[in-house]
Design a protein around this motif. Structure first.
Motif, PDB file in Angstrom:
ATOM      1  N   GLU A   1      -4.106   7.469  -2.553  1.00  0.00           N
ATOM      2  CA  GLU A   1      -4.430   7.441  -1.128  1.00  0.00           C
ATOM      3  C   GLU A   1      -4.237   8.808  -0.479  1.00  0.00           C
ATOM      4  OE1 GLU A   1      -4.122   3.300   0.821  1.00  0.00           O
ATOM      5  OE2 GLU A   1      -2.064   3.876   0.382  1.00  0.00           O
TER       6      GLU A   1
ATOM      7  N   SER B   1      -5.649  -7.380  -9.186  1.00  0.00           N
ATOM      8  CA  SER B   1      -4.378  -7.625  -9.854  1.00  0.00           C
ATOM      9  C   SER B   1      -3.290  -7.801  -8.808  1.00  0.00           C
ATOM     10  CB  SER B   1      -4.001  -6.450 -10.737  1.00  0.00           C
ATOM     11  OG  SER B   1      -5.069  -6.058 -11.543  1.00  0.00           O
TER      12      SER B   1
ATOM     13  N   ARG C   1      -8.302   5.310  10.839  1.00  0.00           N
ATOM     14  CA  ARG C   1      -7.167   4.471  11.284  1.00  0.00           C
ATOM     15  C   ARG C   1      -6.691   4.875  12.670  1.00  0.00           C
ATOM     16  NH1 ARG C   1      -4.047   2.203   6.154  1.00  0.00           N
ATOM     17  NH2 ARG C   1      -2.619   1.381   7.695  1.00  0.00           N
TER      18      ARG C   1
ATOM     19  N   SER D   1      -8.833   5.556   0.516  1.00  0.00           N
ATOM     20  CA  SER D   1      -7.850   4.810  -0.261  1.00  0.00           C
ATOM     21  C   SER D   1      -8.516   4.158  -1.473  1.00  0.00           C
ATOM     22  CB  SER D   1      -7.224   3.738   0.643  1.00  0.00           C
ATOM     23  OG  SER D   1      -6.456   2.858  -0.133  1.00  0.00           O
TER      24      SER D   1
ATOM     25  N   ARG E   1      -9.000   0.030 -10.470  1.00  0.00           N
ATOM     26  CA  ARG E   1     -10.429  -0.256 -10.247  1.00  0.00           C
ATOM     27  C   ARG E   1     -11.279   0.904 -10.714  1.00  0.00           C
ATOM     28  NH1 ARG E   1     -11.004  -3.695  -4.674  1.00  0.00           N
ATOM     29  NH2 ARG E   1      -9.573  -5.317  -5.397  1.00  0.00           N
TER      30      ARG E   1
ATOM     31  N   GLU F   1       0.873  -1.179   0.000  1.00  0.00           N
ATOM     32  CA  GLU F   1       0.000   0.000   0.000  1.00  0.00           C
ATOM     33  C   GLU F   1       0.909   1.227   0.000  1.00  0.00           C
ATOM     34  OE1 GLU F   1      -2.283   0.070   3.696  1.00  0.00           O
ATOM     35  OE2 GLU F   1      -0.519   0.686   4.829  1.00  0.00           O
TER      36      GLU F   1
ATOM     37  N   ALA G   1       0.223   3.919   1.627  1.00  0.00           N
ATOM     38  CA  ALA G   1      -0.032   4.642   2.881  1.00  0.00           C
ATOM     39  C   ALA G   1       1.199   4.751   3.785  1.00  0.00           C
ATOM     40  CB  ALA G   1      -1.159   3.940   3.635  1.00  0.00           C
TER      41      ALA G   1
ATOM     42  N   GLU H   1      -8.447   7.859   6.304  1.00  0.00           N
ATOM     43  CA  GLU H   1      -7.781   7.429   5.078  1.00  0.00           C
ATOM     44  C   GLU H   1      -8.767   7.051   3.971  1.00  0.00           C
ATOM     45  OE1 GLU H   1      -6.474   3.338   4.500  1.00  0.00           O
ATOM     46  OE2 GLU H   1      -4.462   4.137   4.279  1.00  0.00           O
TER      47      GLU H   1
HETATM   48  N1  GAP Z   1      -4.092   1.717   2.745  1.00  0.00           N
HETATM   49  C1  GAP Z   1      -5.311   1.020   2.843  1.00  0.00           C
HETATM   50  C2  GAP Z   1      -5.473   0.015   1.802  1.00  0.00           C
HETATM   51  O1  GAP Z   1      -4.551  -0.285   1.079  1.00  0.00           O
HETATM   52  P1  GAP Z   1      -7.212  -1.624   0.749  1.00  0.00           P
HETATM   53  O2  GAP Z   1      -8.706  -1.683   0.909  1.00  0.00           O
HETATM   54  O3  GAP Z   1      -6.459  -2.858   0.943  1.00  0.00           O
HETATM   55  O4  GAP Z   1      -6.737  -0.478   1.749  1.00  0.00           O
HETATM   56  C3  GAP Z   1      -7.371   0.218  -1.082  1.00  0.00           C
HETATM   57  O5  GAP Z   1      -6.895  -1.042  -0.683  1.00  0.00           O
HETATM   58  C4  GAP Z   1      -7.832   0.192  -2.531  1.00  0.00           C
HETATM   59  O6  GAP Z   1      -6.788  -0.309  -3.358  1.00  0.00           O
HETATM   60  C5  GAP Z   1      -9.016  -0.737  -2.784  1.00  0.00           C
HETATM   61  O7  GAP Z   1     -10.239  -0.102  -2.503  1.00  0.00           O
HETATM   62  C6  GAP Z   1      -8.857  -1.019  -4.262  1.00  0.00           C
HETATM   63  O8  GAP Z   1      -9.411   0.029  -5.036  1.00  0.00           O
HETATM   64  C7  GAP Z   1      -7.353  -1.021  -4.448  1.00  0.00           C
HETATM   65  N2  GAP Z   1      -6.861  -2.410  -4.434  1.00  0.00           N
HETATM   66  C8  GAP Z   1      -6.568  -3.175  -3.364  1.00  0.00           C
HETATM   67  N3  GAP Z   1      -6.147  -4.399  -3.749  1.00  0.00           N
HETATM   68  C9  GAP Z   1      -6.172  -4.398  -5.104  1.00  0.00           C
HETATM   69  C10 GAP Z   1      -5.852  -5.360  -6.104  1.00  0.00           C
HETATM   70  N4  GAP Z   1      -5.384  -6.571  -5.794  1.00  0.00           N
HETATM   71  N5  GAP Z   1      -6.006  -5.032  -7.416  1.00  0.00           N
HETATM   72  C11 GAP Z   1      -6.455  -3.797  -7.763  1.00  0.00           C
HETATM   73  N6  GAP Z   1      -6.772  -2.852  -6.859  1.00  0.00           N
HETATM   74  C12 GAP Z   1      -6.633  -3.139  -5.545  1.00  0.00           C
END
Ligand code: GAP
Length: 517
Positions: free
Chosen positions: A274, A267, A346, A381, A386, A223, A225, A379
């Protein structure tokens, strides 16, 4: 993500109304044909969970990121931007909890050896009074989706019984990592028995420097963050902001997802946008409400239909280890309602952890109230990929447009918000003679120099050129014709209404610019 147990129940099965697969196939075919999205390293057979953006896709994605950056960073006076490295000191990930907690539950099929994310595999059992009608493993995002997929893939005889005797049946749908004692999960591919669920850490590991041992292990960030938290003090000390303020970042993140799925939706390499918004603990609830609404409205403002967007508050059991509250902004993708962005409170978890692990003082001193404290963090994010997929799904439209003879013909059109459209204006000479190409090329160059993404096309029938731009999502097509040479006016065709107006060529730039906000 909706908890499976909440949705699992005894409601009656209803058939799917839309053919989601067909729509996603058409969209991905268009995306490949027109250069939006390609499979990564396709000439070598691809690699699961990795995608490339082509000439139109990179423009679309860049426009989404630019719109976010302008609206979040440039148009606000309480936001700073940063761009942090992907590989950080591995102690960051110990402090954040990712080394211990960033796990997905994993199950293997004992028979065919396929691997699945256990929270995405369901055991579906349908019974009438004394018989088991259906007993299957299904890969799905939610229990409701598992119910539909299980019914759809059943034999026609069973399907009929599911429909005819709906009121006499009981359905039980359990996630593979939440099965009752003694019940075994089933493989969605071969029907074999699944292992018990175990933890799988999703961070990609690598080595820094010439040694490949435990002392040189590093991680590709899962991430963006944590780069912000690690720089919170730097950003604060090098600028004049006061709490409340935010730090924003757009960048790549990497997760070794067990089952990448649904095109680019899940993916292994993706981009995040973020915000970490730092505020006084007593104001955290207010800012949480603010950002939930602000982020929801942002998607609507750029063209997502509000009725297809849902703000879903997490149940306490769903909350991540660091969060006091969290809401998902979900979108109705053709393959189901799924998370687009999360907004979380958070608390002071991350700064407290980094203060503890780094030994550096990360408190904030308010020189007006004379109070010293660790700020709370809200946060929002989001995922760039997507968002790109959601805007593409929303834009994809099949309708009819008249051809040169006024006869309606089916067309596929990507109805992107003009701000997001990869190409803003296409410029055509009606025919390749009588000074039209020269005039059109000159106009095209002027628009390009003024900063607009344009496309010049003089090949083929004008109707076909319009169709190509419709598929690319170009909102305006400007045609230079015989009259242009007489009076310097051109026609501007609107992609969505198909209306054509005639305006002076020197007004085209203003006309388009006014519609790009
Ligand atoms: N810092 C908090 C965080 O990372 P998360 O819900 O795990 O939270 C945030 O991820 C956003 O990142 C998700 O809402 C999504 O839009 C995108 N995301 C997370 N995993 C993904 C993945 N494997 N492929 C594409 N987008 C992803």
């Amino acid at each position: 993500m909706e908890s499976a147990t909440r949705r699992a129940g005894l409601d009656q099965w209803k058939p799917m109304t839309t053919n989601a697969n067909e729509l996603m196939e058409k969209l991905s075919a268009l995306a490949k044909r027109r250069g939006f999205i390609f499979q990564s390293s396709e000439i070598y057979g691809g690699i699961n969970g990795f995608w490339d953006y082509g000439p139109l896709g990179v423009e679309l994605k860049r426009n989404i990121k630019d719109a976010w950056w302008q609206d979040i960073v440039h148009k606000r006076d309480d936001m700073l931007g940063v761009d942090c490295s992907i590989i950080m000191n591995p102690r960051v990930w110990e402090a954040s909890g990712h080394v211990v907690n960033f796990n997905d539950p994993l199950v293997d099929c004992k028979q065919c050896r396929a691997r699945f994310r256990a929270d995405k595999v369901f055991l579906v059992v349908v019974k009438n009074s004394d018989n088991i009608l259906l007993h299957a493993g299904v890969e799905a995002d939610t229990a409701e989706q598992a119910r539909q997929l299980a019914a759809e893939s059943a034999s026609s005889k069973i399907r009929r019984r599911l429909e005819d005797r709906a009121d006499q049946l009981t359905w039980r749908i359990d996630r593979a990592d939440q099965l009752p004692q003694g019940v075994e999960g089933l493989c969605p591919l071969c029907g074999g028995v699944l292992t018990d669920a175990r933890k799988f850490n999703m961070m990609f590991k690598t080595f820094v420097g010439a040694m490949e041992d435990s002392s040189s292990v590093a991680y590709l960030r899962p991430e963006t963050a944590q780069g912000i938290f690690a720089n919170y003090k730097n950003a604060l000390d090098s600028s004049r902001v006061r709490v409340p303020f935010g730090i924003a970042q757009i960048g790549k993140a990497f997760r070794n997802e067990i089952n990448p799925r649904n095109y680019t939706f899940r993916s292994r390499e993706f981009e995040q946008m973020e915000i970490e918004f730092f505020c006084h603990p007593s104001q955290a609830d207010e800012w949480y409400e603010y950002w939930r609404k602000a982020r929801f409205d942002w998607y609507v403002g750029l063209g997502l239909t509000s009725s297809k967007l849902h703000l879903r508050e997490h149940e306490k059991s769903e909350l991540a280890h660091y969060a006091r509250a969290c809401a998902d902004i979900e979108y109705e993708f053709p393959f189901g309602v799924n998370e687009l962005e999360g907004v979380a409170n958070r608390t002071d978890f991350d700064l407290t952890q980094h203060q503890k692990h780094s030994g550096k003082d990360l408190t904030y001193f308010d020189d007006q109230t004379k109070e010293r404290y660790i700020p709370y963090v809200i946060e929002p994010s989001g995922g760039v990929d997507r968002a790109t997929l959601a805007f593409m799904c929303e834009a994809y439209t099949e309708d009819q447009a008249p051809d040169e003879h006024g006869k309606p013909q089916p067309r596929t059109v990507m109805k992107f918000h003009p701000r997001l459209a990869p190409v803003k204006v296409a410029v055509f000479p009606l025919v390749k003679k009588d000074g039209m190409p020269e005039f059109a090329e000159r106009l095209n160059r002027e628009l390009t120099l003024a900063g607009l993404a344009t496309f010049y096309d003089e090949k083929g029938a004008v109707g076909r050129r319009y169709r190509r731009q419709d598929e690319a999502g170009t909102p305006f097509c400007v045609t230079v014709d015989g009259q242009t040479i007489q009076d310097q006016t051109v026609t501007v065709r609107d992609r969505d209404s198909l209306q054509q107006i005639r305006i002076s060529a020197d007004k085209v730039l203003d006309y388009v610019r006014q519609r790009l906000v």
